[in-house]
Design a protein around this motif. Structure first.
Motif, PDB file in Angstrom:
ATOM      1  N   ARG A   1      11.001  17.478  69.988  1.00  0.00           N
ATOM      2  CA  ARG A   1      10.573  17.896  68.706  1.00  0.00           C
ATOM      3  C   ARG A   1       8.652  18.006  68.890  1.00  0.00           C
ATOM      4  N   ALA A   2       8.624  16.781  70.171  1.00  0.00           N
ATOM      5  CA  ALA A   2       7.455  17.005  70.355  1.00  0.00           C
ATOM      6  C   ALA A   2       7.653  18.383  70.937  1.00  0.00           C
ATOM      7  N   LEU A   3       7.336  19.081  71.951  1.00  0.00           N
ATOM      8  CA  LEU A   3       7.520  20.144  72.783  1.00  0.00           C
ATOM      9  C   LEU A   3       7.621  21.484  71.398  1.00  0.00           C
ATOM     10  N   VAL A   4       8.256  21.529  70.602  1.00  0.00           N
ATOM     11  CA  VAL A   4       8.571  22.885  69.745  1.00  0.00           C
ATOM     12  C   VAL A   4       7.132  23.090  69.562  1.00  0.00           C
ATOM     13  N   ASN A   5       6.133  22.534  68.550  1.00  0.00           N
ATOM     14  CA  ASN A   5       5.541  22.169  68.316  1.00  0.00           C
ATOM     15  C   ASN A   5       3.892  23.263  69.622  1.00  0.00           C
ATOM     16  N   ILE A   6       4.365  23.916  70.495  1.00  0.00           N
ATOM     17  CA  ILE A   6       3.798  24.156  71.628  1.00  0.00           C
ATOM     18  C   ILE A   6       4.413  25.710  71.287  1.00  0.00           C
ATOM     19  N   GLU A   7       4.099  26.687  71.150  1.00  0.00           N
ATOM     20  CA  GLU A   7       3.666  28.565  70.949  1.00  0.00           C
ATOM     21  C   GLU A   7       4.174  28.845  72.822  1.00  0.00           C
ATOM     22  N   ASP A   8       3.002  27.852  74.033  1.00  0.00           N
ATOM     23  CA  ASP A   8       3.367  28.720  74.895  1.00  0.00           C
ATOM     24  C   ASP A   8       4.377  27.745  75.918  1.00  0.00           C
ATOM     25  N   GLN A   9       5.285  29.197  76.417  1.00  0.00           N
ATOM     26  CA  GLN A   9       6.625  29.176  77.074  1.00  0.00           C
ATOM     27  C   GLN A   9       6.446  27.858  78.280  1.00  0.00           C
ATOM     28  N   GLU A  10       5.038  28.912  79.092  1.00  0.00           N
ATOM     29  CA  GLU A  10       5.500  28.321  80.433  1.00  0.00           C
ATOM     30  C   GLU A  10       4.312  26.616  80.052  1.00  0.00           C
ATOM     31  N   LEU A  11       3.697  26.883  79.153  1.00  0.00           N
ATOM     32  CA  LEU A  11       3.072  25.002  78.966  1.00  0.00           C
ATOM     33  C   LEU A  11       4.685  24.229  78.729  1.00  0.00           C
ATOM     34  N   GLN A  12       5.506  24.509  77.960  1.00  0.00           N
ATOM     35  CA  GLN A  12       6.907  24.461  77.675  1.00  0.00           C
ATOM     36  C   GLN A  12       7.390  23.718  78.672  1.00  0.00           C
ATOM     37  N   LEU A  13       8.163  24.591  80.212  1.00  0.00           N
ATOM     38  CA  LEU A  13       8.539  24.369  81.107  1.00  0.00           C
ATOM     39  C   LEU A  13       7.424  23.368  82.329  1.00  0.00           C
ATOM     40  N   ASP A  14       5.873  23.667  82.334  1.00  0.00           N
ATOM     41  CA  ASP A  14       5.758  22.933  82.584  1.00  0.00           C
ATOM     42  C   ASP A  14       5.511  21.696  82.468  1.00  0.00           C
TER      43      ASP A  14
ATOM     44  N   GLU B   1      10.267  14.773  86.433  1.00  0.00           N
ATOM     45  CA  GLU B   1      10.021  14.227  87.952  1.00  0.00           C
ATOM     46  C   GLU B   1       9.156  12.526  87.212  1.00  0.00           C
ATOM     47  N   GLU B   2       8.244  12.404  86.128  1.00  0.00           N
ATOM     48  CA  GLU B   2       7.086  11.495  86.181  1.00  0.00           C
ATOM     49  C   GLU B   2       7.993  10.096  84.931  1.00  0.00           C
ATOM     50  N   ASP B   3       9.355  10.860  84.909  1.00  0.00           N
ATOM     51  CA  ASP B   3      10.184  10.506  83.075  1.00  0.00           C
ATOM     52  C   ASP B   3       9.748   9.308  82.365  1.00  0.00           C
ATOM     53  N   LEU B   4       8.636  10.945  81.712  1.00  0.00           N
ATOM     54  CA  LEU B   4       8.086  10.329  80.681  1.00  0.00           C
ATOM     55  C   LEU B   4       8.388  10.119  79.707  1.00  0.00           C
ATOM     56  N   SER B   5       7.888   8.938  78.471  1.00  0.00           N
ATOM     57  CA  SER B   5       8.319   8.583  77.600  1.00  0.00           C
ATOM     58  C   SER B   5       8.486   9.551  76.098  1.00  0.00           C
ATOM     59  N   VAL B   6       8.949   9.160  75.298  1.00  0.00           N
ATOM     60  CA  VAL B   6       8.581  10.346  73.953  1.00  0.00           C
ATOM     61  C   VAL B   6       7.249   9.942  73.332  1.00  0.00           C
ATOM     62  N   ARG B   7       6.336   8.891  73.638  1.00  0.00           N
ATOM     63  CA  ARG B   7       5.222   8.562  73.196  1.00  0.00           C
ATOM     64  C   ARG B   7       4.642   9.587  74.538  1.00  0.00           C
ATOM     65  N   GLN B   8       4.003   9.025  75.473  1.00  0.00           N
ATOM     66  CA  GLN B   8       4.385   9.929  76.617  1.00  0.00           C
ATOM     67  C   GLN B   8       3.461  11.075  76.272  1.00  0.00           C
ATOM     68  N   VAL B   9       5.034  12.281  75.751  1.00  0.00           N
ATOM     69  CA  VAL B   9       4.635  13.278  75.705  1.00  0.00           C
ATOM     70  C   VAL B   9       3.693  13.622  74.752  1.00  0.00           C
ATOM     71  N   GLU B  10       3.922  13.049  73.694  1.00  0.00           N
ATOM     72  CA  GLU B  10       3.360  13.226  72.673  1.00  0.00           C
ATOM     73  C   GLU B  10       1.721  12.936  72.535  1.00  0.00           C
ATOM     74  N   GLN B  11       1.425  11.884  73.298  1.00  0.00           N
ATOM     75  CA  GLN B  11      -0.138  12.618  74.059  1.00  0.00           C
ATOM     76  C   GLN B  11       0.162  13.186  74.504  1.00  0.00           C
ATOM     77  N   LEU B  12       0.458  13.474  75.507  1.00  0.00           N
ATOM     78  CA  LEU B  12       0.293  14.544  75.930  1.00  0.00           C
ATOM     79  C   LEU B  12      -0.211  16.488  75.656  1.00  0.00           C
ATOM     80  N   VAL B  13       1.190  16.391  74.568  1.00  0.00           N
ATOM     81  CA  VAL B  13       1.333  17.163  73.479  1.00  0.00           C
ATOM     82  C   VAL B  13      -0.302  17.420  72.609  1.00  0.00           C
ATOM     83  N   LYS B  14      -0.840  16.502  71.911  1.00  0.00           N
ATOM     84  CA  LYS B  14      -1.876  15.821  71.417  1.00  0.00           C
ATOM     85  C   LYS B  14      -2.753  16.426  71.639  1.00  0.00           C
ATOM     86  N   LYS B  15      -3.338  15.868  73.524  1.00  0.00           N
ATOM     87  CA  LYS B  15      -4.108  15.492  73.952  1.00  0.00           C
ATOM     88  C   LYS B  15      -4.206  17.412  74.153  1.00  0.00           C
TER      89      LYS B  15
END
Length: 303
Positions: A197-210, A217-231
């Motif tokens: 749900r956090a990733l679906v808001n990103i339009e750049d597919q390469e960025l989504q894959l990154d 690799e880093e076992d990120l939590s949902v909260r960490q991904v939401e913060q990363l996407v917001k940043k």
């Protein structure tokens, strides 16, 4: 030949008790139950899978566990079938139980027999599987999409069918817009619904894959991904604002400066090449909204 049995010992006990207290003829299961609610004990060899089955993968280990349970306890929940040609029965729902029963070596299986056309069968199969089977999020999304496309359901109607809010249905359908790699990661349980749900808001597919690689690799939590996407989104907004600032005439800069001082908030001007646009006042809380409103009221008092 299929043979019929009543819905269980509870119903039989009620009928037997009624016959001892009432001189009227003893009712039978066939006379007190709708025909489709009778359980038929059907030969497994006469049952064929549903070609419209929404589940495409059956976990072999889970099937073996269910088969072991069936050997010990029998079938707790009958499957649902419809009568087709050549004295066969096609599965509407319950294919997992059917497969496990074959694995357990059963010769017959209890089943409800319903009458349904292909669309009705598909809808019943999809809804039953969505509600009761351990589908992954992509399988649920595909099932939702098929209900929308093939059964002509709106998202609101679909929500009513499956007992979900329309927003929940929408969130699942949006997963199908993700790149194939992300959908595969969801199916393999490497990515949760929250991550997706956090990733679906990103339009750049390469960025989504990154970000997907980073999550794994880093076992990120949902909260960490939401913060990363917001940043990342905030960074993009700043870049967009910077590009706009380079094209704006001098009076716009002065207007932004005055408004930011007046409201103590971030002010952004969206301006087209034709010179029309809008002024956006940023806020971070309800308290800031009240402060902005108060300042507008003060301005009105001065006019």
């Amino acid at each position: 030949m299929s043979k019929k049995m009543a819905l269980g010992r509870g119903l039989g006990a009620l009928i037997e008790e009624a016959s001892t207290t009432n001189s009227a003829p003893t009712p039978t299961a066939e006379s007190v139950l709708p025909k489709s609610e009778l359980i038929n004990e059907i030969e497994i060899e006469k049952i064929v899978p549903n070609p419209l089955q929404p589940r495409t993968h059956f976990d072999e280990e889970a099937l073996a566990e269910l088969a072991a349970s069936i050997r010990e306890l029998g079938i707790i929940q009958p499957i649902t079938v419809r009568k087709v040609e050549n004295d066969q029965y096609q599965i509407i729902s319950g294919e997992r139980r059917f497969r496990a029963s074959k694995l357990a070596g059963l010769k017959t299986i209890p089943a409800y027999v319903r009458t349904a056309d292909d669309q009705g069968m598909l809808e019943m199969a999809l809804v039953e599987n969505i509600q009761r089977e351990d589908l992954d999020a992509i399988e649920v999304a595909i099932s939702y999409q098929r209900l929308v496309d093939e059964c002509s359901l709106t998202q609101e109607m679909l929500g009513e069918r499956v007992g979900k809010k329309r927003s929940t249905v929408t969130n699942y359908l949006r997963l199908l817009k993700l790149p194939a790699e992300l959908q595969l990661a969801i199916r393999r349980r490497l990515l949760s619904m929250g991550h997706a749900r956090a990733l679906v808001n990103i339009e750049d597919q390469e960025l989504q894959l990154d970000i997907l690689r980073k999550i794994i690799e880093e076992d990120l939590s949902v909260r960490q991904v939401e913060q990363l996407v917001k940043k990342l989104a905030e960074g993009n907004e700043k870049e967009e604002k910077k590009d706009q600032d380079e094209d704006m005439p001098e009076p716009y800069f002065k207007l932004v400066e005055h408004l930011e001082k007046m409201f103590s908030s971030d002010i952004n001007i969206k301006r087209t090449a034709k010179g029309n646009g809008k002024i956006i006042i940023g806020f971070k809380s309800d308290k800031e909204i009240n402060s902005i409103l108060s300042k507008f009221e003060q301005l009105e008092g001065l006019l």
